[in-house]
Design an enzyme around this catalytic site. Structure first.
Site, PDB file in Angstrom:
ATOM      1  N   GLU A   1       0.821  -1.212   0.000  1.00  0.00           N
ATOM      2  CA  GLU A   1       0.000   0.000   0.000  1.00  0.00           C
ATOM      3  C   GLU A   1       0.859   1.269   0.000  1.00  0.00           C
ATOM      4  O   GLU A   1       0.590   2.222  -0.727  1.00  0.00           O
ATOM      5  CB  GLU A   1      -0.940  -0.008   1.208  1.00  0.00           C
ATOM      6  CG  GLU A   1      -1.861   1.211   1.246  1.00  0.00           C
ATOM      7  CD  GLU A   1      -2.803   1.213   2.451  1.00  0.00           C
ATOM      8  OE1 GLU A   1      -2.762   0.264   3.255  1.00  0.00           O
ATOM      9  OE2 GLU A   1      -3.569   2.188   2.576  1.00  0.00           O
TER      10      GLU A   1
ATOM     11  N   GLU B   1     -10.050   5.462  -0.505  1.00  0.00           N
ATOM     12  CA  GLU B   1      -9.580   4.063  -0.495  1.00  0.00           C
ATOM     13  C   GLU B   1      -9.718   3.560  -1.927  1.00  0.00           C
ATOM     14  O   GLU B   1     -10.815   3.260  -2.391  1.00  0.00           O
ATOM     15  CB  GLU B   1     -10.415   3.213   0.458  1.00  0.00           C
ATOM     16  CG  GLU B   1     -10.235   3.538   1.937  1.00  0.00           C
ATOM     17  CD  GLU B   1      -8.999   2.886   2.565  1.00  0.00           C
ATOM     18  OE1 GLU B   1      -8.185   2.269   1.827  1.00  0.00           O
ATOM     19  OE2 GLU B   1      -8.840   3.005   3.795  1.00  0.00           O
TER      20      GLU B   1
HETATM   21 ZN   LIG Z   1      -4.204   2.579   4.541  1.00  0.00          ZN
END
Ligand SMILES: [Zn+2]
Length: 240
Positions: free
Chosen positions: A26, A146
């Site tokens: 990520e 997100e």
């Molecule tokens: Zn995160």
């Protein structure tokens, strides 16, 4: 008019990789998207200055990210993350508390959210609220995106492509611009090609061409003209 200060916050970094799956981390994806977003905004819009809470792979605490934006007295804060946990698609968050700027925060988020969904074609998981530190502790309207699930095969495949990370970044730039009413920069004239920028660690030299001649004599004439003006030049031979 004062410059608009936009903070972009690439989630995680350093010893905190964020979510990891399918060969992706990520923290790497969020940094790339944030850097691309900053570059797109500076390239496309006038009167906006973008600051990143980190520009490399370093750890920055959640408190420090919010404090950074507060110290800058930023106009807006946008945190970029990649999801995990068995879902698929895009979702965005604003702080779930009650606060005076909530209506404005919500309106800005709605425009950004809808733009990202429309441009990336990621599945729309909806507009959400949560008690997240970077959203709670920032004094200006704040949003957290997100951008797909790292542990979902389809989303991970999408995120493996640099062109798609750029697409997500451009969608953030477009969405923020629409939300804040940023003014597009005047388009360069058709003759002016965009000058490529150097990426990290790469050295670029820009060569100025002052003419192209089929005839050696004419080329030498141009060199003498330039020399007469005090400009150093040389003849570079190209065979067609
Ligand atoms: Zn995160």
């Amino acid at each position: 008019m004062a410059e608009f200060v936009q903070v972009i916050d690439p989630g995680h970094g350093g010893h905190d990789p964020g979510a990891v799956a399918n060969g992706l981390r990520e923290k790497d994806l969020t940094l790339k998207i944030a850097l691309y977003t900053r570059d797109y905004i500076h390239e496309l819009y006038e009167g906006v200055k973008v600051y990143l809470t980190r520009e490399k792979d370093v750890f920055v605490s959640l408190n420090e990210r919010a404090a950074f934006a507060n110290r800058l007295n930023a106009d807006h804060f946008c945190s970029i993350h990649i999801n995990a946990g068995g879902g698929k698609g895009f979702e965005s968050y604003i702080y779930n508390g009650s606060y005076s700027s909530k209506t404005k925060t919500q309106a800005l988020r709605n425009v950004l959210h809808d733009t990202i969904v429309a441009e990336t074609k990621l599945m729309n998981r909806g507009k959400k609220e949560a008690n997240l530190a970077v959203l709670r502790e920032t004094k200006m309207p704040a949003v957290l995106t997100e951008n797909g699930f790292i542990d979902n095969k389809d989303d991970a495949d999408f995120l493996k492509s640099d062109a798609n990370l750029r697409k997500i970044a451009l969608a953030h730039a477009h969405g923020l611009a629409k939300a804040h009413g940023w003014k597009p920069k005047a388009k360069p004239t058709s003759a002016a090609k965009p000058v490529p920028k150097a990426s990290a660690g790469e050295k670029v030299f820009y060569r100025v061409v002052a003419g192209s001649f089929a005839d050696r004599e004419n080329a030498e004439k141009r060199v003498r003209e330039l020399e007469a003006k005090g400009v150093e030049s040389f003849i570079d031979v190209h065979k067609s």
